[in-house]
Design an enzyme around this catalytic site. Structure first.
Site, PDB file in Angstrom:
ATOM      1  N   GLY A  53       0.790  -1.230   0.000  1.00  3.87           N
ATOM      2  CA  GLY A  53       0.000   0.000   0.000  1.00  3.87           C
ATOM      3  C   GLY A  53       0.815   1.268   0.000  1.00  3.87           C
ATOM      4  O   GLY A  53       1.432   1.619   1.023  1.00  3.87           O
ATOM      5  N   ILE A  85     -11.972  -6.002 -34.992  1.00  8.15           N
ATOM      6  CA  ILE A  85     -11.915  -7.147 -35.915  1.00  8.15           C
ATOM      7  C   ILE A  85     -13.062  -8.116 -35.649  1.00  8.15           C
ATOM      8  O   ILE A  85     -13.560  -8.779 -36.553  1.00  8.15           O
ATOM      9  CB  ILE A  85     -10.526  -7.836 -35.806  1.00  8.15           C
ATOM     10  CG1 ILE A  85      -9.462  -6.938 -36.470  1.00  8.15           C
ATOM     11  CG2 ILE A  85     -10.528  -9.231 -36.413  1.00  8.15           C
ATOM     12  CD1 ILE A  85      -8.026  -7.342 -36.229  1.00  8.15           C
ATOM     13  N   GLU A 116       1.365   9.251 -18.194  1.00 11.83           N
ATOM     14  CA  GLU A 116       1.896  10.628 -18.080  1.00 11.83           C
ATOM     15  C   GLU A 116       3.111  10.646 -17.151  1.00 11.83           C
ATOM     16  O   GLU A 116       4.111  11.324 -17.419  1.00 11.83           O
ATOM     17  CB  GLU A 116       0.809  11.579 -17.545  1.00 11.83           C
ATOM     18  CG  GLU A 116      -0.355  11.832 -18.503  1.00 11.83           C
ATOM     19  CD  GLU A 116      -1.304  10.638 -18.645  1.00 11.83           C
ATOM     20  OE1 GLU A 116      -1.451   9.868 -17.688  1.00 11.83           O
ATOM     21  OE2 GLU A 116      -1.875  10.477 -19.747  1.00 11.83           O
ATOM     22  N   GLU A 123       0.925   1.442 -11.338  1.00 13.48           N
ATOM     23  CA  GLU A 123       2.402   1.538 -11.280  1.00 13.48           C
ATOM     24  C   GLU A 123       2.912   2.831 -11.895  1.00 13.48           C
ATOM     25  O   GLU A 123       4.021   2.860 -12.434  1.00 13.48           O
ATOM     26  CB  GLU A 123       3.048   0.358 -12.025  1.00 13.48           C
ATOM     27  CG  GLU A 123       2.815  -0.981 -11.420  1.00 13.48           C
ATOM     28  CD  GLU A 123       3.512  -1.132 -10.093  1.00 13.48           C
ATOM     29  OE1 GLU A 123       4.737  -1.187 -10.049  1.00 13.48           O
ATOM     30  OE2 GLU A 123       2.802  -1.179  -9.079  1.00 13.48           O
TER      31      GLU A 123
END
Ligand SMILES: Cc1cc2nc3c(=O)[nH]c(=O)nc-3n(C[C@H](O)[C@H](O)[C@H](O)COP(=O)(O)OP(=O)(O)OC[C@H]3O[C@@H](n4cnc5c(N)ncnc54)[C@H](O)[C@@H]3O)c2cc1C
Length: 381
Positions: free
Chosen positions: A124, A337, A367, A363
């Site tokens: 965390g 597709i 940006e 993660e």
């Protein structure tokens, strides 16, 4: 740089691929539909060594290199990204933080169970008020009468409800930014430490994500990992490896999207021909396959640097941003597709499309990766 895999690396990839083909894919669809964590499938990762990939053998781990690790994550995420993220968040974040920075006593206490699958790990850092700006975290840990007392909360934590062990970053020092943060190891069931209801997410329905809540949570002094104030620097190192795993996740999801597109193009006909015979669609698949190969090479390059003990954060950021955007692009094209079939839950590509988006967010967002890459190019601090 040599990208020829060793016989051991090829063997590890074959085992992961075989497992994914046998246990993931269509078998995960019912869990995804029910937003249910696949305990019985995740448990099977332990005996394969996939829950202790980076842990030294003396603590029951497989002690593999990062290239092998990236190959396993890719194959698992090609089978199913929910199981993939469960596995790599456990390995890269919680377990690897302990393996890299804990004391010998803490390693002996936690790693054997985590590495063999007798326990799962969560990690965390993110809070409701701080994600990209992680150093602004507000969870506090105060030392009172020989115990650390934690107050605050963490948001969007993978494996939160299913973890036996959770690593948590909290502010212990007066410094309001990075240098005030320390890392703690918490056992499930610590008084004052609870987990919120799992979030209902866009994708990765079979993975567990929830809030961590600390209300005067009391842990012994021995729960501190490493030095006071070192938790943020430790976290950045942990995230370097985590970004390689997230890049591998992007490669696996992108490959899964291509697998599904190719399968559908061979079975579906229009205008008297299979879709595979249309030049427009062939071009789409050719471009995607090329981009996935680039993403794979960038990921293996970052993993190779990490294995060589060289700085890898720049390479990991490049791999992560390219692989995650390739995953999103491949998933979007694969749905296209499939036409209408791509928009309904019966076809796996719908799940792949929803799962892909997380790779651009977790993660460190795209940006933030671009910021990391640009800072090094521009030599900014
Ligand atoms: C399914 C899931 C699992 C997760 N698992 C974990 C976990 O196990 N442990 C954990 O600690 N966290 C976890 N996270 C949290 C994740 O890492 C954060 O969501 C992520 O880092 C982004 O933070 P944020 O959500 O607060 O967005 P914000 O930081 O609020 O960003 C919002 C937007 O602003 C942009 N932005 C922010 N700063 C800048 C800047 N300087 N320049 C340009 N753009 C900027 C961002 O790119 C984004 O587009 C998870 C998230 C999800 C969704």
């Amino acid at each position: 740089m040599d990208f020829e895999l060793t016989p051991e690396q090829r063997q590890v990839r074959a085992v992961a691929r075989e497992f994914a083909q046998a246990e993931l894919g269509d078998k995960i669809a019912p869990y995804d539909e029910r937003h249910e964590f696949p305990h019985e499938i995740v448990q099977k990762l332990g005996p394969l060594g996939f829950l202790g990939v980076l842990v030294p053998e003396e603590y029951g781990g497989a002690a593999l290199d990062y290239v092998s690790y990236a190959l396993i994550v890719e194959e698992l995420c090609r089978g199913d990204a929910s199981v993939g993220i469960t596995m790599w968040a456990h390995n890269s974040l919680c377990t690897n933080h302990i393996a890299s920075f804990a004391s010998p006593e803490q390693k002996a206490k936690y790693l054997p169970a985590l590495a063999t699958g007798r326990g799962l790990g969560a990690w965390g850092l993110t809070e409701p008020g701080s994600g990209s700006d992680a150093a602004a975290l507000r969870t506090r840990a105060e030392l009172k009468q020989g115990e650390w007392i934690l107050n605050g909360s963490k948001a969007f934590i993978t494996n939160a409800s299913v973890a036996s062990t959770t690593v948590v970053m909290a502010r212990t020092e007066s410094d309001p930014k990075a240098k005030g943060v320390s890392a703690f190891i918490l056992d499930k069931g610590v008084p004052g430490f609870t987990v919120g209801k799992p979030y209902r997410k866009l994708g990765l329905h079979a993975s567990n994500t929830a809030e961590l809540i600390f209300e005067d949570a009391r842990v012994p002094q021995t729960a501190l990992m490493g030095a006071r104030g070192a938790g943020f620097a430790q976290s950045m190192k942990v995230l370097e490896g985590g970004r390689i795993a997230m890049a591998a996740m992007g490669v696996g999801i992108a490959q899964a999207a291509i697998d599904q597109a190719v399968k559908y193009m061979k079975q579906r006909s229009a205008f008297g021909r299979t879709l595979a015979e249309f030049n427009g669609l062939q071009g789409m698949v050719a471009d995607l396959a090329t981009e996935v190969e680039v993403a794979r090479l960038l990921t293996l390059r970052a993993a190779t640097l990490k294995d060589a003990g060289q700085p890898a954060s720049h390479a990991a950021a490049m791999a992560k941003v390219f692989a995650s955007e390739t995953a999103m692009k491949a998933a979007t094209k694969a749905v296209q597709i499939h036409g209408g079939a791509g928009y309904i839950t019966e076809f796996p590509v719908e799940r792949i499309f929803r799962d892909a988006k997380l790779t651009e967010i977790g993660e460190g967002t795209s940006e933030i990766q671009r910021m990391v890459i640009a800072r090094e190019i521009l030599r900014l601090s």
